[in-house]
Structure formats: structure tokens, C-alpha cells
Motif scaffolding. Structure first.
Motif, PDB file in Angstrom:
ATOM      1  N   THR A 292      -1.214   1.140   2.462  1.00  0.00           N
ATOM      2  CA  THR A 292      -1.057   1.455   1.051  1.00  0.00           C
ATOM      3  C   THR A 292      -2.342   1.183   0.277  1.00  0.00           C
ATOM      4  N   PRO A 293      -2.990   2.210  -0.252  1.00  0.00           N
ATOM      5  CA  PRO A 293      -4.175   1.985  -1.079  1.00  0.00           C
ATOM      6  C   PRO A 293      -3.791   1.178  -2.319  1.00  0.00           C
ATOM      7  N   GLY A 294      -4.627   0.217  -2.670  1.00  0.00           N
ATOM      8  CA  GLY A 294      -4.353  -0.596  -3.851  1.00  0.00           C
ATOM      9  C   GLY A 294      -3.458  -1.783  -3.598  1.00  0.00           C
ATOM     10  N   SER A 295      -3.217  -2.099  -2.329  1.00  0.00           N
ATOM     11  CA  SER A 295      -2.286  -3.191  -2.065  1.00  0.00           C
ATOM     12  C   SER A 295      -3.010  -4.525  -1.893  1.00  0.00           C
TER      13      SER A 295
ATOM     14  N   THR B 194      -5.680 -10.817   1.403  1.00  0.00           N
ATOM     15  CA  THR B 194      -6.294  -9.587   1.911  1.00  0.00           C
ATOM     16  C   THR B 194      -5.911  -8.423   1.010  1.00  0.00           C
ATOM     17  N   TYR B 195      -6.686  -7.360   1.043  1.00  0.00           N
ATOM     18  CA  TYR B 195      -6.442  -6.260   0.118  1.00  0.00           C
ATOM     19  C   TYR B 195      -6.912  -4.937   0.717  1.00  0.00           C
ATOM     20  N   ASN B 196      -6.519  -3.867   0.061  1.00  0.00           N
ATOM     21  CA  ASN B 196      -6.912  -2.537   0.507  1.00  0.00           C
ATOM     22  C   ASN B 196      -7.443  -1.769  -0.692  1.00  0.00           C
ATOM     23  N   LEU B 197      -8.774  -1.788  -0.824  1.00  0.00           N
ATOM     24  CA  LEU B 197      -9.405  -1.069  -1.936  1.00  0.00           C
ATOM     25  C   LEU B 197     -10.555  -0.261  -1.378  1.00  0.00           C
ATOM     26  N   LYS B 198     -10.528   1.027  -1.604  1.00  0.00           N
ATOM     27  CA  LYS B 198     -11.594   1.876  -1.087  1.00  0.00           C
ATOM     28  C   LYS B 198     -12.922   1.490  -1.738  1.00  0.00           C
ATOM     29  N   GLY B 199     -13.943   1.313  -0.942  1.00  0.00           N
ATOM     30  CA  GLY B 199     -15.262   1.013  -1.497  1.00  0.00           C
ATOM     31  C   GLY B 199     -15.496  -0.452  -1.798  1.00  0.00           C
ATOM     32  N   VAL B 200     -14.463  -1.297  -1.657  1.00  0.00           N
ATOM     33  CA  VAL B 200     -14.642  -2.734  -1.873  1.00  0.00           C
ATOM     34  C   VAL B 200     -14.314  -3.442  -0.567  1.00  0.00           C
TER      35      VAL B 200
ATOM     36  N   ASN C  80       2.998 -11.649  10.012  1.00  0.00           N
ATOM     37  CA  ASN C  80       1.645 -11.272   9.597  1.00  0.00           C
ATOM     38  C   ASN C  80       1.410  -9.795   9.835  1.00  0.00           C
ATOM     39  N   GLU C  81       1.951  -9.296  10.962  1.00  0.00           N
ATOM     40  CA  GLU C  81       1.694  -7.903  11.306  1.00  0.00           C
ATOM     41  C   GLU C  81       2.400  -6.961  10.334  1.00  0.00           C
ATOM     42  N   GLY C  82       3.571  -7.386   9.820  1.00  0.00           N
ATOM     43  CA  GLY C  82       4.279  -6.549   8.855  1.00  0.00           C
ATOM     44  C   GLY C  82       3.525  -6.437   7.545  1.00  0.00           C
ATOM     45  N   VAL C  83       3.011  -7.602   7.071  1.00  0.00           N
ATOM     46  CA  VAL C  83       2.238  -7.592   5.826  1.00  0.00           C
ATOM     47  C   VAL C  83       0.970  -6.767   6.020  1.00  0.00           C
ATOM     48  N   THR C  84       0.298  -6.985   7.151  1.00  0.00           N
ATOM     49  CA  THR C  84      -0.921  -6.228   7.422  1.00  0.00           C
ATOM     50  C   THR C  84      -0.634  -4.734   7.459  1.00  0.00           C
ATOM     51  N   GLY C  85       0.490  -4.363   8.089  1.00  0.00           N
ATOM     52  CA  GLY C  85       0.870  -2.957   8.159  1.00  0.00           C
ATOM     53  C   GLY C  85       1.006  -2.367   6.766  1.00  0.00           C
ATOM     54  N   LEU C  86       1.712  -3.091   5.874  1.00  0.00           N
ATOM     55  CA  LEU C  86       1.899  -2.600   4.507  1.00  0.00           C
ATOM     56  C   LEU C  86       0.562  -2.468   3.787  1.00  0.00           C
ATOM     57  N   VAL C  87      -0.300  -3.498   3.943  1.00  0.00           N
ATOM     58  CA  VAL C  87      -1.583  -3.485   3.221  1.00  0.00           C
ATOM     59  C   VAL C  87      -2.468  -2.350   3.735  1.00  0.00           C
ATOM     60  N   LYS C  88      -2.501  -2.198   5.058  1.00  0.00           N
ATOM     61  CA  LYS C  88      -3.376  -1.159   5.621  1.00  0.00           C
ATOM     62  C   LYS C  88      -2.906   0.238   5.240  1.00  0.00           C
TER      63      LYS C  88
ATOM     64  N   MET D 263      -0.224  -2.933  -5.445  1.00  0.00           N
ATOM     65  CA  MET D 263       1.034  -3.053  -4.709  1.00  0.00           C
ATOM     66  C   MET D 263       1.016  -4.391  -3.966  1.00  0.00           C
ATOM     67  N   VAL D 264       1.979  -5.244  -4.305  1.00  0.00           N
ATOM     68  CA  VAL D 264       2.021  -6.581  -3.716  1.00  0.00           C
ATOM     69  C   VAL D 264       2.780  -6.557  -2.393  1.00  0.00           C
ATOM     70  N   ALA D 265       2.214  -7.165  -1.356  1.00  0.00           N
ATOM     71  CA  ALA D 265       2.921  -7.297  -0.077  1.00  0.00           C
ATOM     72  C   ALA D 265       3.056  -8.778   0.257  1.00  0.00           C
ATOM     73  N   HIS D 266       4.266  -9.202   0.583  1.00  0.00           N
ATOM     74  CA  HIS D 266       4.469 -10.603   0.940  1.00  0.00           C
ATOM     75  C   HIS D 266       5.268 -10.685   2.219  1.00  0.00           C
ATOM     76  N   ARG D 267       5.408 -11.879   2.762  1.00  0.00           N
ATOM     77  CA  ARG D 267       6.205 -12.045   3.974  1.00  0.00           C
ATOM     78  C   ARG D 267       7.687 -11.943   3.631  1.00  0.00           C
ATOM     79  N   SER D 268       8.434 -11.237   4.450  1.00  0.00           N
ATOM     80  CA  SER D 268       9.880 -11.170   4.219  1.00  0.00           C
ATOM     81  C   SER D 268      10.595 -12.246   5.023  1.00  0.00           C
ATOM     82  N   ASP D 269       9.972 -12.701   6.095  1.00  0.00           N
ATOM     83  CA  ASP D 269      10.591 -13.754   6.903  1.00  0.00           C
ATOM     84  C   ASP D 269      10.113 -15.105   6.391  1.00  0.00           C
ATOM     85  N   GLY D 270      10.931 -16.106   6.569  1.00  0.00           N
ATOM     86  CA  GLY D 270      10.530 -17.447   6.191  1.00  0.00           C
ATOM     87  C   GLY D 270       9.343 -17.861   7.038  1.00  0.00           C
ATOM     88  N   SER D 271       8.336 -18.508   6.423  1.00  0.00           N
ATOM     89  CA  SER D 271       7.162 -18.824   7.221  1.00  0.00           C
ATOM     90  C   SER D 271       6.343 -19.930   6.574  1.00  0.00           C
TER      91      SER D 271
END
Lengths: 338, 307
Positions: free
Chosen positions: A210-213, A106-112, A200-208, A154-162
Motif C-alpha cells: 500500500t503506497p502511503g502506509s 517502517t513506511y512506504n513512500l515513493k522517493g523517500v 511481522n510478515e503480515g504488517v510488512t505485506g500490508l506496508v509493501k 494508511m496505518v498498519a499494525h499487528r493484529s495478533d497479540g505480540s
């Protein structure tokens, strides 16, 4: 007044004890969090058909599931990644695949909002920190129709083992030699770049936020939260959207090479319809079981891979491909119940 | 009859003694468990465990330097923000505010301690981090960017965010303890200072702060002890990267959040042992710091009572 209250409590308690006796088949399991929604649906549906069966499941994570199963404190375990040979040598466990899931980028890019295409090696390079801008020539080359900005990734990954990380890194190891050499795969790895979010919610939070994540989450989670996701090029060279169909296709494609114990990774599967970042989730059971518990558990497994499969899609899990079910049934039949 | 009462007293005495002994035993038991469980990791890595920063579960190679750094620095930031705020608040409450204001304001500040840490974490992700990313960090980068502390890209989440969240969480602790310290200073001190012609500020400086300094230090260290162990809120905003960076904008990782993050999915026995050794190290650090705080507060109260 108080005496009445005590009496009532005593009666309720004794009723509970009696009813517990009546339901004398009580089975406990623990493990993966990813399939928890469908497992709890299955347990309650199964109990409607078999009122004497009481199945309790704790979603404590795949690692905990394997650990408790090996220690023998639970009747069955559940895990997203199959047990390693080393773990399997310590305790013999039958792996029963139940449903499938997929990991989406998943990503956060304006216009895409849709239509971003990525390949395995590009995803690996992004997560390695080698590709750092959205307008990198490699990304532009396969996305000619998109206007990609000169923006830092900006890369977002899981911090917890999963298990999600397990499937994702398993895929990256297959498609990138330098990922294999530098990072490897596992439920938690030493990330070379980016920020970690919990769950998942933590990664989603970061992506939502941060533009460009860019990040990765489970397909179910992305569907439920309407997140944009990239189309990934599979081994056959075709860009495939993650969907239940393309995930089931990945399993069907791996059928020929499927070992008897189902401990196989189906990432980067060879089929033009297959979505490359998908995986099974398993129940772990003992090959030999005793008495009523064993009988009920076998009954449950048979039900889960046949009638139970129809609940998969409404909960956004991919059902097992039809071609595979006979094989799994055979494996369940091999369980010896004394 | 008298005998009966006497006997009951004795039973009661033994009962209380038993309960009181249980608690230190529990502490020893926890320490022993952690030590025992981390033996494989201690055996495997020795002191390298504390001295290297590579944490690689995929290859079973563990070093916690980055986490120790993250824990200590985020707590230090928290203390730097929280200590002055709390001390001034306590001064205001005890020396300036009216009785009624003191009561209601203390109540509100103590309510801060009742907010669950996951709520702080969510607030951190959705309010604090975007605010830091859009306003605070670019501003700091522009004005103080010549310092390496304020360089690099602003993500919002990171050490600074973790430090700020922690500071809010420990303000109630430090304020409450400092307030008690100030209230325990006899009024005769203040009166004596006033009799010498001291202004209000001089009274506060001479009679209150100086007398209570050891107690204040104790309160701050108590707050530090709380900050070191905080898990949930920190995990949610620290960025979770096992790296050491001098910039406050950079993401980091704390000891307790690694345990919370990885324990449930850890399967290799060495991985579990390494996670428990983090627990052991954290246990020793917080134990040491809390003992230090006790000593300071104890010395302060001792001096108060002898005079």
C-alpha cells in the motif's frame, strides 16, 4: 522380512530410550517467539559444551509462556514484556534479561527511501488517526529536506497479540497523553485506526502493498527484509537510527534506575545515543530449584549472559550492555539450588 | 462354531456402538469445556458481550458485536458469490456435460478444497488484495459509489476481499453436494418433463431445480457453515479492525480470527475467558446452521425416497 523390520524398529526404539536415560537432564521451556532464533542457537551451542543437557523450547508466545510457567508445566518461561505485579504475586518468578530488541517504524513512500524523521508524538498522532496526510505541517516541519506527497497515511499494525506491540504501545503511552488516555498499552490493544496484519510478515505485506502506509516491525525483521525505517527523536532531542548500539545504549541509560528484578521498561530512555523504542526479552525461572535440572539451568543462564552474548549480533539482537552483566550475574547467583 | 461367530458378531456390535457413542460425547465435551471456560466472562459482561463492539484487551473490556458482524457479513458475501456459481456449475456437470468431462471437471473443482487455507491467504494478500485495490474497488466506487456499500477508501484488504476468498473456498463444497442432489433425482422426472414437450431449460427448471431445491438449500447452508469457521485465510485479508462499517471496502474482523490472533499472547484470565466465549458463540452458531442444513437435506432425501 516383516519380522526383521519389527526387530529393527524395536532396537532403534530401545536405543532411543537408553539414550534418553543417559541424558538424564531434560529441561523444557516455552514462551516468546521474538527471541526464538537466538534461544535455539544457544541451546544447541550449550549442548555442545554440556552433552548431558537437553533443553527443549517451544515458541508459543509470551502469554503462553507466562501461563505455562505459572501452572508449573514447564521448567522456565520466556517473555518479552515483564510479568505484571498481579501475575508476579501469584507465582514468584525471577526475570533474567537475555538480549534486547527494538521496534522500528517502517513506511512506504515513493522517493523517500531513507531519512524520514519522526517524533514520538507524531507517531502517536498517526496511529491515533489524528494525522492523516503525509504532508501534514507537523511532519513537514521536521523533514525540511524531503518532498512529502499529499497522500493519505494508511496505518498498519499487528493484529495478533505480540511483544512487539507491547514495546511499541509502551513507548506511545510515555510520549503521548492522549494515547495513554484513549488506548493504553499491552500486547494487544483496541486500535483506533488502521489495518491489522498477522505477524511481522503480515504488517510488512500490508506496508509493501500500500503506497502511503506506515507500520511497525521488529528491528531484526526490518534488517533481514531491507525495509526502510524512520529515525526517531529520543528523549534527549536527538534523532537516532535503530541499531544494536543505540538499543544497548538505551539499556545502559536505564541502568541507574534499574530495579533488582529487572522489570523495567527501557522505552524513551534518557541518553543522547539511545533508540527510544527498545526492550528486553526475559527468561523466567523459579528462585528455588531442585537437583540436576536446577544446576543445569543455572549453568545455562550464566553461560548465556557471558559467552552466549557473542551470538547476539550475528542474529541481529542487541547484546546486554557490559555494565549490566554483573548485575544479572548476581541475580542468577541468588537462585537456590537444592 | 456357529456360537463362536455369533459371539464375535456381538462383540463387534458393542465395539461399533462404543465408537459411535464417543463422537456425540466428544461434541458435548467440547461444548461443556467452552461453556465452563467462558463462565468468568459471561459472569462479568452478561449480554453486553454480544451487544457492544468495544474490544479492549489493554483495559479488559470485551464486546464482540463487531466480530459477529464481520463473520456473518463476510460469509454472506461468500454465499452470494459462491451459491450461484456452484449451482450453475453443478447443473452444467450433471445435465449438460458428457460423462468424461463431468468426471475430470469435478476432480479439478474438488482439488480446490485441498489447497491449504494459508495458501489462499497468501494469494489473497499478494494477488487478490492489490487487484481489488487498483482495479475492482475504484471501478465499483465510480459506478456504484452512490450506494453506501461501495464508498470509502480502497485498501484492497477488507470485507470484500474476505468474502471473495471465502467464496472460492466454499465453492467445492457447495458444488459437490449440489451435484449429488441433482444426480439423485430420478431420470424418469426428466423424461416425463421432456414427454410433455419441455425444452432443455424447462426440464432443468421443472424437473431438476424444483425437485432438488431443498437439497440445494442444504448444500448452500453447509457451505455457509464452512465459511463461518474459516480462520487463517480470513485473518490474512480481512484487515483486522474491530469496527462495524456498512462499506464493503472497509476492514473488519471475524470471530475465529480474533481467537487465532490473540490467544497465544493473552495473559489476563478475563481476556482468555472472553476469547473462549467467542469460541462458544461461534460453536453455537455453526452448530445451529449445520443442523439446519441437515434438516433440509434430510427432508429432500426423504421426499426423494417416498416417491
Amino acid at each position: 522380512m516383516f519380522r526383521n523390520l519389527t526387530l529393527t524398529i524395536l532396537m532403534v526404539m530401545s536405543l532411543m530410550v537408553v539414550s534418553a536415560w543417559a541424558k538424564n537432564v531434560s529441561i523444557t521451556g516455552a514462551g516468546a517467539t521474538f527471541p526464538y532464533p537466538i534461544y535455539s542457537k544457544w541451546f544447541s551451542e550449550f549442548q555442545k559444551i554440556h552433552p548431558d543437557a537437553q533443553i527443549d523450547y517451544q515458541s508459543i508466545g509470551s502469554g503462553g509462556g507466562i501461563r505455562q510457567f505459572a501452572e508449573g508445566t514447564i521448567d522456565f518461561g520466556a517473555t518479552d514484556a515483564p510479568m505484571t505485579d498481579e501475575q508476579n504475586a501469584k507465582v514468584s518468578a525471577l526475570h533474567i534479561p537475555t538480549v534486547m530488541g527494538a521496534v522500528v517504524v517502517t513506511y512506504n513512500l515513493k522517493g523517500v527511501a531513507t531519512g524520514l524523521k519522526l517524533t514520538g508524538s507524531i507517531v502517536a498522532d498517526i496511529f491515533l488517526g489524528k494525522i492523516t496526510k503525509w504532508n501534514d505541517p507537523k511532519i513537514l516541519e521536521i523533514n525540511p529536506g524531503l518532498k512529502l506527497p499529499d497522500l493519505a497515511i494508511m496505518v498498519a499494525h499487528r493484529s495478533d497479540g505480540s511483544g512487539t506491540t507491547g514495546i511499541f504501545t509502551d513507548y506511545l503511552v510515555k510520549v503521548s497523553a492522549s494515547w495513554k488516555e484513549k488506548v493504553g498499552h499491552g500486547t494487544a490493544v483496541n486500535w483506533p485506526a488502521g489495518l491489522g496484519g498477522k505477524g511481522n510478515e503480515g504488517v510488512t505485506g500490508l506496508v509493501k502493498q500500500t503506497p502511503g502506509s506506515i507500520g511497525y516491525v521488529e528491528l531484526i525483521y526490518a534488517e533481514n527484509n531491507k525495509l526502510p525505517y524512520a529515525t526517531i527523536k529520543n528523549k534527549a532531542g536527538i534523532f537516532v537510527d535503530p541499531s544494536m548500539k543505540s538499543v544497548s545504549a538505551a539499556a545502559a541509560a536505564s541502568l541507574k534506575t534499574m530495579p533488582e528484578d529487572f522489570r523495567i521498561s527501557i522505552t524513551d530512555a534518557e541518553s543522547k545515543d539511545a533508540y527510544p523504542i527498545s526492550g528486553f526479552t526475559y527468561l523466567l525461572v523459579h528462585p528455588k530449584m531442585e537437583g540436576a535440572k536446577g544446576k543445569t539451568l543455572v549453568k545455562f543462564l550464566e553461560w548465556a549472559i557471558s559467552d552466549g552474548q557473542k551470538y547476539a549480533e550475528e542474529l541481529f539482537y542487541a547484546p546486554l550492555p557490559k555494565e549490566m552483566i554483573g548485575k544479572v550475574e548476581k541475580s542468577i547467583k541468588s537462585i537456590q539450588v537444592k | 462354531m456357529r456360537r463362536e461367530i455369533y459371539r464375535f458378531d456381538r462383540y463387534f456390535y458393542f465395539f461399533l456402538k462404543g465408537v459411535a457413542i464417543c463422537l456425540p460425547l466428544l461434541l458435548i465435551g467440547i461444548g461443556g469445556f467452552l461453556l465452563n471456560a467462558s463462565l468468568p466472562s459471561i459472569h462479568q459482561f452478561g449480554f453486553d458481550f454480544l451487544g457492544t463492539k468495544i474490544w479492549d484487551p489493554a483495559r479488559d473490556n470485551y464486546g464482540i458485536l463487531a466480530f459477529v458482524f464481520g463473520t456473518l457479513i463476510s460469509s454472506l458475501i461468500a454465499i452470494l458469490i459462491a451459491a450461484p456459481l456452484s449451482i450453475f456449475t453443478a447443473l452444467f456437470l450433471t445435465e449438460v456435460a458428457s460423462r468424461r468431462l463431468q468426471k475430470s471437471a469435478s476432480f479439478i473443482i474438488e482439488m480446490l478444497a485441498a489447497i491449504p487455507s494459508v495458501v489462499y491467504g497468501l494469494w489473497g494478500i499478494y494477488v487478490l488484495a492489490p487487484f481489488l485495490r487498483v482495479y475492482v474497488e475504484p471501478f465499483l466506487g465510480k459506478t456504484l459509489g452512490f450506494l453506501p456499500l461501495f464508498q470509502g477508501p480502497s485498501y484492497g484488504v477488507g470485507m470484500l476481499a474476505a468474502g471473495i476468498i471465502l467464496s472460492i473456498m466454499i465453492i467445492p463444497t457447495i458444488t459437490a453436494v449440489t451435484k449429488e442432489v441433482f444426480l439423485s433425482i430420478p431420470n424418469s422426472y426428466r423424461e416425463a418433463a421432456m414427454a410433455l414437450g419441455a425444452t432443455r431449460w424447462e426440464v432443468i427448471k421443472m424437473a431438476v431445480i424444483k425437485t432438488g431445491s431443498a437439497g440445494i438449500l442444504g448444500a448452500v447452508i453447509l457451505g455457509l457453515g464452512r465459511a463461518l469457521g474459516e480462520t487463517m485465510a480470513v485473518t490474512m485479508v480481512i484487515g483486522n479492525r474491530s469496527d462495524i462499517s456498512i462499506s464493503l471496502f472497509a476492514p473488519g474482523q471475524s470471530m475465529s480470527s480474533v481467537i487465532a490472533n490473540e490467544y497465544s499472547e493473552a495473559t489476563s484470565s478475563l481476556h482468555i475467558s472472553a476469547l473462549l466465549e467467542i469460541g462458544l458463540v461461534l460453536f453455537l452458531i455453526t452448530f445451529f446452521i449445520n443442523s439446519l442444513a441437515r434438516v433440509f437435506v434430510w427432508r429432500a432425501s426423504l421426499r426423494g425416497s417416498t416417491r
